[in-house]
Design a protein around this motif. Structure first.
Motif, mmCIF file in Angstrom:
data_model
loop_
_atom_site.group_PDB
_atom_site.id
_atom_site.type_symbol
_atom_site.label_atom_id
_atom_site.label_comp_id
_atom_site.label_asym_id
_atom_site.label_seq_id
_atom_site.Cartn_x
_atom_site.Cartn_y
_atom_site.Cartn_z
ATOM 1 N N MET A 1 -22.491 94.783 12.665
ATOM 2 C CA MET A 1 -21.397 93.910 13.055
ATOM 3 C C MET A 1 -21.983 92.546 13.413
ATOM 4 O O MET A 1 -22.960 92.473 14.144
ATOM 5 C CB MET A 1 -20.646 94.558 14.213
ATOM 6 N N PRO A 2 -21.379 91.474 12.919
ATOM 7 C CA PRO A 2 -21.876 90.135 13.279
ATOM 8 C C PRO A 2 -21.722 89.876 14.779
ATOM 9 O O PRO A 2 -20.806 90.373 15.419
ATOM 10 C CB PRO A 2 -20.973 89.187 12.482
ATOM 11 N N ASP A 3 -22.641 89.104 15.314
ATOM 12 C CA ASP A 3 -22.608 88.808 16.749
ATOM 13 C C ASP A 3 -21.311 88.135 17.183
ATOM 14 O O ASP A 3 -20.804 88.405 18.257
ATOM 15 C CB ASP A 3 -23.795 87.914 17.133
ATOM 16 N N TRP A 4 -20.753 87.261 16.319
ATOM 17 C CA TRP A 4 -19.545 86.541 16.716
ATOM 18 C C TRP A 4 -18.369 87.502 16.886
ATOM 19 O O TRP A 4 -17.513 87.286 17.738
ATOM 20 C CB TRP A 4 -19.206 85.415 15.732
ATOM 21 N N VAL A 5 -18.333 88.571 16.105
ATOM 22 C CA VAL A 5 -17.238 89.541 16.244
ATOM 23 C C VAL A 5 -17.378 90.278 17.577
ATOM 24 O O VAL A 5 -16.385 90.511 18.270
ATOM 25 C CB VAL A 5 -17.206 90.534 15.065
ATOM 26 N N ASP A 6 -18.593 90.602 17.953
ATOM 27 C CA ASP A 6 -18.809 91.277 19.230
ATOM 28 C C ASP A 6 -18.369 90.395 20.396
ATOM 29 O O ASP A 6 -17.864 90.886 21.403
ATOM 30 C CB ASP A 6 -20.284 91.653 19.383
ATOM 31 N N TRP B 1 -7.990 91.677 19.407
ATOM 32 C CA TRP B 1 -8.455 93.027 19.712
ATOM 33 C C TRP B 1 -8.523 93.892 18.467
ATOM 34 O O TRP B 1 -9.398 94.749 18.333
ATOM 35 C CB TRP B 1 -7.567 93.686 20.761
ATOM 36 N N ILE B 2 -7.589 93.690 17.535
ATOM 37 C CA ILE B 2 -7.611 94.459 16.287
ATOM 38 C C ILE B 2 -8.868 94.123 15.482
ATOM 39 O O ILE B 2 -9.545 95.020 14.972
ATOM 40 C CB ILE B 2 -6.326 94.216 15.467
ATOM 41 N N VAL B 3 -9.204 92.844 15.381
ATOM 42 C CA VAL B 3 -10.423 92.450 14.658
ATOM 43 C C VAL B 3 -11.648 93.063 15.334
ATOM 44 O O VAL B 3 -12.518 93.635 14.669
ATOM 45 C CB VAL B 3 -10.544 90.909 14.577
ATOM 46 N N TRP B 4 -11.707 92.958 16.653
ATOM 47 C CA TRP B 4 -12.850 93.518 17.368
ATOM 48 C C TRP B 4 -12.899 95.037 17.203
ATOM 49 O O TRP B 4 -13.955 95.612 16.946
ATOM 50 C CB TRP B 4 -12.795 93.153 18.854
ATOM 51 N N GLY B 5 -11.756 95.690 17.341
ATOM 52 C CA GLY B 5 -11.694 97.142 17.218
ATOM 53 C C GLY B 5 -12.083 97.628 15.830
ATOM 54 O O GLY B 5 -12.753 98.647 15.678
ATOM 55 N N TRP B 6 -11.672 96.890 14.819
ATOM 56 C CA TRP B 6 -12.005 97.260 13.441
ATOM 57 C C TRP B 6 -13.522 97.209 13.239
ATOM 58 O O TRP B 6 -14.109 98.114 12.653
ATOM 59 C CB TRP B 6 -11.311 96.327 12.458
ATOM 60 N N SER B 7 -14.137 96.152 13.738
ATOM 61 C CA SER B 7 -15.581 96.004 13.556
ATOM 62 C C SER B 7 -16.359 97.050 14.342
ATOM 63 O O SER B 7 -17.495 97.373 13.997
ATOM 64 C CB SER B 7 -16.025 94.607 13.984
ATOM 65 N N LEU C 1 -15.852 88.442 20.411
ATOM 66 C CA LEU C 1 -14.383 88.307 20.438
ATOM 67 C C LEU C 1 -13.739 89.018 21.620
ATOM 68 O O LEU C 1 -12.644 88.656 22.033
ATOM 69 C CB LEU C 1 -13.762 88.850 19.154
ATOM 70 N N GLN C 2 -14.417 90.026 22.159
ATOM 71 C CA GLN C 2 -13.803 90.771 23.255
ATOM 72 C C GLN C 2 -13.566 89.891 24.479
ATOM 73 O O GLN C 2 -12.612 90.105 25.223
ATOM 74 C CB GLN C 2 -14.626 91.995 23.604
ATOM 75 N N TRP C 3 -14.398 88.883 24.691
ATOM 76 C CA TRP C 3 -14.227 88.021 25.860
ATOM 77 C C TRP C 3 -13.039 87.080 25.727
ATOM 78 O O TRP C 3 -12.198 87.025 26.630
ATOM 79 C CB TRP C 3 -15.525 87.278 26.179
ATOM 80 N N PRO C 4 -12.905 86.341 24.608
ATOM 81 C CA PRO C 4 -11.682 85.540 24.487
ATOM 82 C C PRO C 4 -10.430 86.412 24.405
ATOM 83 O O PRO C 4 -9.377 86.042 24.927
ATOM 84 C CB PRO C 4 -11.871 84.734 23.206
ATOM 85 N N ALA C 5 -10.550 87.588 23.783
ATOM 86 C CA ALA C 5 -9.396 88.496 23.714
ATOM 87 C C ALA C 5 -8.948 88.898 25.110
ATOM 88 O O ALA C 5 -7.748 88.922 25.416
ATOM 89 C CB ALA C 5 -9.746 89.735 22.885
ATOM 90 N N MET C 6 -9.898 89.185 25.975
ATOM 91 C CA MET C 6 -9.570 89.562 27.349
ATOM 92 C C MET C 6 -8.913 88.398 28.087
ATOM 93 O O MET C 6 -7.897 88.579 28.762
ATOM 94 C CB MET C 6 -10.850 90.014 28.078
ATOM 95 N N LEU C 7 -9.475 87.203 27.938
ATOM 96 C CA LEU C 7 -8.903 86.035 28.623
ATOM 97 C C LEU C 7 -7.499 85.713 28.126
ATOM 98 O O LEU C 7 -6.601 85.406 28.916
ATOM 99 C CB LEU C 7 -9.823 84.821 28.445
#
Length: 83
Positions: A1-6, A45-51, A8-14
């Motif tokens: 998984m690319p680092d940028w996708v990992d 969250w869907i993008v992060w969850g998929w990855s 995503l959880q922080w902006p998704a949470m905010l």
């Protein structure tokens, strides 16, 4: 998984927290912005969850996405009927 996708959880949470904060507003415009932020957070969250192969999270976010779209529609309808 690319680092940028990992990351995503922080902006998704905010965005999730910001959307929830605005959805609790008594002002229709703020509620509408909150629902749209929630839609964006669902997509993040869907993008992060998929990855991460987090399929239960994806199903949850799709369910919440449907509820948030319902909230957008209901909030829009409510503003149309207000004097």
């Amino acid at each position: 998984m690319p680092d940028w996708v990992d990351l995503l959880q922080w902006p998704a949470m905010l965005v999730t927290v910001g959307g929830a904060w605005l959805m609790a507003s008594r002002h229709a415009g703020k509620r509408m912005a909150g629902f749209w932020l929630a839609v964006v957070s669902n997509l993040l969250w869907i993008v992060w969850g998929w990855s991460d192969a987090a399929y239960a999270l994806i199903v949850l976010q799709l369910s919440l996405l449907a509820l948030n779209i319902r909230g957008v529609v209901k909030n829009h309808e409510g503003t149309q009927h207000s004097p």
